[in-house]
Enzyme design. Sequence first.
Site, PDB file in Angstrom:
ATOM      1  CE1 TYR A   1      -3.142  -2.887  -0.003  1.00 25.43           C
ATOM      2  CE2 TYR A   1      -3.870  -2.463   1.938  1.00 25.43           C
ATOM      3  CZ  TYR A   1      -3.813  -3.023   1.237  1.00 25.43           C
ATOM      4  OH  TYR A   1      -5.360  -3.408   1.203  1.00 25.43           O
TER       5      TYR A   1
ATOM      6  CE  LYS B   1       1.176 -17.170  -1.926  1.00 23.73           C
ATOM      7  NZ  LYS B   1       0.879 -19.148  -2.004  1.00 23.73           N
TER       8      LYS B   1
ATOM      9  CG  ASP C   1      -2.279 -19.984  -0.650  1.00 27.46           C
ATOM     10  OD1 ASP C   1      -1.135 -19.918   0.161  1.00 27.46           O
ATOM     11  OD2 ASP C   1      -1.656 -20.401  -1.697  1.00 27.46           O
TER      12      ASP C   1
ATOM     13  CG  ASP D   1      -7.322  -4.596   3.506  1.00 38.39           C
ATOM     14  OD1 ASP D   1      -8.537  -4.629   4.436  1.00 38.39           O
ATOM     15  OD2 ASP D   1      -6.959  -3.716   2.872  1.00 38.39           O
TER      16      ASP D   1
ATOM     17  CG  ASP E   1     -12.006  -6.768   5.754  1.00 40.37           C
ATOM     18  OD1 ASP E   1     -11.988  -6.540   6.359  1.00 40.37           O
ATOM     19  OD2 ASP E   1     -12.373  -6.592   4.306  1.00 40.37           O
TER      20      ASP E   1
END
Length: 366
Positions: A141, A192, A225, A249, A253
Amino acid sequence: MTKTLLILPGDGIGPEVAAEAVKIVNWLRAHRGFDVAVSEDLLGGASIDVHGVPLTDAALEKARAADAVLMGSVGGPKWAGQPYDKRPEAGLLRLRKDLDLFANLRPAICFPALADSSTLKREVVEGLDLLFVRELTGGVYFGTPRGIEDLGNGERRGVNTQVYTTSEIHRVARVAFELARKRRNTVHSAEKHNVMESGLLWKEEVQKLHDAEYADVRLEHILADNCAMQLVRAPKQFDVILTDNLFGDILSDQAAMLTGSLGMLPSASLGAKDPVTGKQPALYEPIHGSAPDIAGKGVANPCATILSLAMCLRFSFDRGEDADRLEAAVAQTLADGIRTPDIWVEGCRKVGTAEMGDAILKRLAA
């Protein structure tokens, strides 16, 4: 000494849910000796409409000076055509970056009364109590280079850069390990590393810090994942999940829906304590968005904002007893069968935003 709290209601349902938190603050001032001065300013689209920018320098300085900041939400289709650096969300990103709020705490707790409101089976989510520690001021970001470039012949390319340093990783990992010691003593670090160098660095540096300072805490490395899959398969295996800005993020959620509604999840974004004064920059906010489709209808769920206030009381104002009372008041109100539309089920009483806030306040005062 009087403490200071800055309210940034923002956009959409933000002002509606923030107003319910202010009711609680005023009650605490009147009945619990909470000595706090409350002020308000604009953020996001509301600031754009008045000042032309999503966060003014003056509002930023008020936030910097305050002992804590409580916000509602930002954004909406009205400002969607703006460049990214002029959109409402840019104001929030600037607030996080300039106050160096590097550690985002996002609890995901399934209240007993809401176990049937989750899209997962009751036995999968009942008793869920996990905590995300998300790095908030680095990663994709904020990394550079970034942007969209014209390659000619009708081709364009979008670029965002994922970047982390050792110090950025260590400081947020330290928060996760410290919090785990006060909970169930387990940290899952999600990245990852199998396909991303930044993920490999993250894994190696978290392990180094763990071995040097937190060997007593159980550490598990998990691919992001796989973490997403495990959150749906068996979420109660997790205690503290440490992760970067982007994955945090997304995963937090996802976890929100395990609890029944995005309208139930609070968050705290914390910076480093000043070594001399002990003051710690802090921003508290619900993790739901501005929900423009229901803005102004008086049906938004204020629980996430009220629970964010509870985190504020605990972390910024050292009022743990009041935080416990407020969280218990929310839980009891839900157990009473009082629900906003997002968490309503057959047999419960459906109420609006203000009525939900009043019900929680009544329980708090009981």
